[in-house]
Design a protein around this motif. Structure first.
Motif, PDB file in Angstrom:
ATOM      1  N   ALA A   1      12.308  17.937 -31.446  1.00  0.00           N
ATOM      2  CA  ALA A   1      12.944  19.034 -30.709  1.00  0.00           C
ATOM      3  C   ALA A   1      12.052  20.263 -30.648  1.00  0.00           C
ATOM      4  CB  ALA A   1      14.277  19.388 -31.379  1.00  0.00           C
TER       5      ALA A   1
ATOM      6  N   PHE B   1      18.781  19.882 -28.840  1.00  0.00           N
ATOM      7  CA  PHE B   1      18.232  19.824 -27.486  1.00  0.00           C
ATOM      8  C   PHE B   1      19.072  20.610 -26.469  1.00  0.00           C
ATOM      9  CE2 PHE B   1      16.402  15.963 -29.387  1.00  0.00           C
ATOM     10  CZ  PHE B   1      15.061  16.185 -29.111  1.00  0.00           C
TER      11      PHE B   1
ATOM     12  N   PRO C   1      19.444  24.921 -28.497  1.00  0.00           N
ATOM     13  CA  PRO C   1      18.439  25.154 -29.532  1.00  0.00           C
ATOM     14  C   PRO C   1      18.441  26.565 -30.096  1.00  0.00           C
ATOM     15  CG  PRO C   1      17.421  25.086 -27.357  1.00  0.00           C
ATOM     16  CD  PRO C   1      18.844  24.652 -27.177  1.00  0.00           C
TER      17      PRO C   1
ATOM     18  N   ASN D   1      11.206  21.328 -26.926  1.00  0.00           N
ATOM     19  CA  ASN D   1      11.727  22.615 -26.451  1.00  0.00           C
ATOM     20  C   ASN D   1      10.597  23.569 -26.101  1.00  0.00           C
ATOM     21  OD1 ASN D   1      14.669  22.484 -26.523  1.00  0.00           O
ATOM     22  ND2 ASN D   1      14.431  22.154 -28.720  1.00  0.00           N
TER      23      ASN D   1
END
Length: 395
Positions: A186, A91, A94, A190
């Motif tokens: 994630a 997080f 990335p 993201n």
């Protein structure tokens, strides 16, 4: 009188020397402490909130899955501390190779496998060292280096009861399953918050725009990362983007914001699409030019005729073996090529330089509101470069 005066003069000199010595000592200490200051730049508040909220979502999702498994009577899933470290990577950073799905999932799983081997076959006090060292070696061998994997191995070796209770499936459940859940969370999070994850994996035959600008292939960028041992810190595509951005910034400073409109040739010699070839030949002979833009009545750019195109058209003229007249080009529209590399008048010259280097163009039409405003040639660029060299020499 003389010794007394000499003594008075020596006293302040000694004090000044002591002051300089103490000042030098303080500077040395400050310089040494400087290396202990934070290495990371200050994070933007938006990024802090984004990363923290992402970790909250990811870990909470893992905890929810564990809770559902417990309610349904299962006992194979339970939270492990290294997942917190995995959350930091997926997080917060990335784009790091260490945070990618392969590294995260395979790294944690293989670390758990090595730790299981260590606690079952390696006697104390070597169990912990073999677990961590073996996990690191295995992760590097599989190109799945993931720092939390070392924590998985260490935690398993220090407290093997949980792993032994889970049995041989411990590397898969809970380690593999919960890491996969965190990675999937994630990916979506993201993407929704504007970050790229997983990071860009360039194909071997993929020609990126940054490669055009830099003149470096993906293989060369990868070799550059390996040369400086940075392969675990940044990916090939991201390195290309960073270098290209730095190059563009440097070129912009080099030319001090000069635009194409500032150096283009505005005294244009043009032809229409219906201009006959003999007239085009005449204009090439009368003017020391290598190309002729083809424009419409309102100066909209239709194409461009190069000397090579005209010569090729002339070479195809004449009679065939049967005595019939060949079908030859008659007008500019028959021999012109599309002006695909036309640029806007407000394009920085530095960007144009990259395009000229990449495509080898000798002439570039310059447009203003879709109309031909000027022409840029290599001669114009050379004059700009020479002017800059003269200014630097005078300075």
């Amino acid at each position: 009188m003389f010794p007394f005066r000499l003594k008075i003069r020596q006293t302040p000199l000694k004090g000044a020397q002591n002051f300089r010595a103490s000042k030098t000592t303080r500077l040395i200490k400050m310089h040494a402490l400087h290396h202990l200051y934070p290495a990371l730049p200050a994070f933007q508040r938006r990024e802090q909130l984004r990363a923290g909220l992402g970790a909250l979502v990811g870990i909470s999702l893992c905890a929810l899955v564990v809770r559902i498994d417990a309610v349904m009577g299962g006992s194979a899933l339970f939270l492990v501390a290294p997942l917190g470290a995995t959350a930091v990577l997926v997080f917060c950073v990335p784009n790091s190779p260490l945070a990618q799905p392969w590294s995260a999932i395979v790294g944690n799983v293989v670390a758990a496998v090595v730790a299981m081997f260590a606690i079952n076959f390696v006697p104390a006090p070597w169990t912990v060292g073999v677990a961590v060292g073996g996990a690191i070696t295995a992760m590097m061998f599989l190109r799945a280096l993931h720092p939390p994997g070392g924590a998985v191995a260490l935690l398993t070796a220090l407290d093997p009861s949980s792993a032994q209770d889970a049995g041989l499936l411990f590397p898969v459940m809970p380690i593999g399953v919960l890491t996969a859940i965190l990675v999937v969370a994630a990916i979506f999070y993201n993407h929704l918050t504007g970050r790229v994850y997983p990071f860009r994996q360039p194909k071997p035959d993929d020609v990126q725009d940054h490669a055009h600008r830099l003149g470096l292939s993906n293989a060369q960028l990868g070799a550059l990362l390996a040369r400086f041992n940075q392969s675990t810190n940044v990916g090939v595509a991201d390195l290309g983007r960073l270098l290209a951005a730095a190059e563009a910034e440097a070129v912009e400073h080099r030319f001090d914001g000069t635009l194409c409109a500032d150096i283009m040739t505005t005294d244009l010699i043009t032809v229409r699409p219906d201009t006959p070839l003999p007239e085009i030949l005449k204009r090439f002979r009368q003017h020391a030019i290598k190309s002729l833009p083809v424009v419409g009545k309102d100066m909209t750019l239709q194409g461009i005729v190069l000397q090579a195109d005209l010569l090729a058209a002339v070479a195809t003229s004449g009679l065939t073996a049967t005595g019939r007249q060949r079908q030859t080009a008659q007008f500019a529209a028959d021999v012109m090529r599309p002006a695909e590399r036309a640029v806007p008048h407000d394009l920085p010259v530095g960007v144009l330089l990259n395009r000229l280097a990449a495509h080898g163009s000798e002439v570039v039409p310059v447009l203003r509101e879709d109309r031909l405003a000027g022409i840029l040639t290599r001669s114009d660029i050379i004059r700009l470069l020479l002017r800059g060299a003269e200014e630097r020499t005078a300075a």
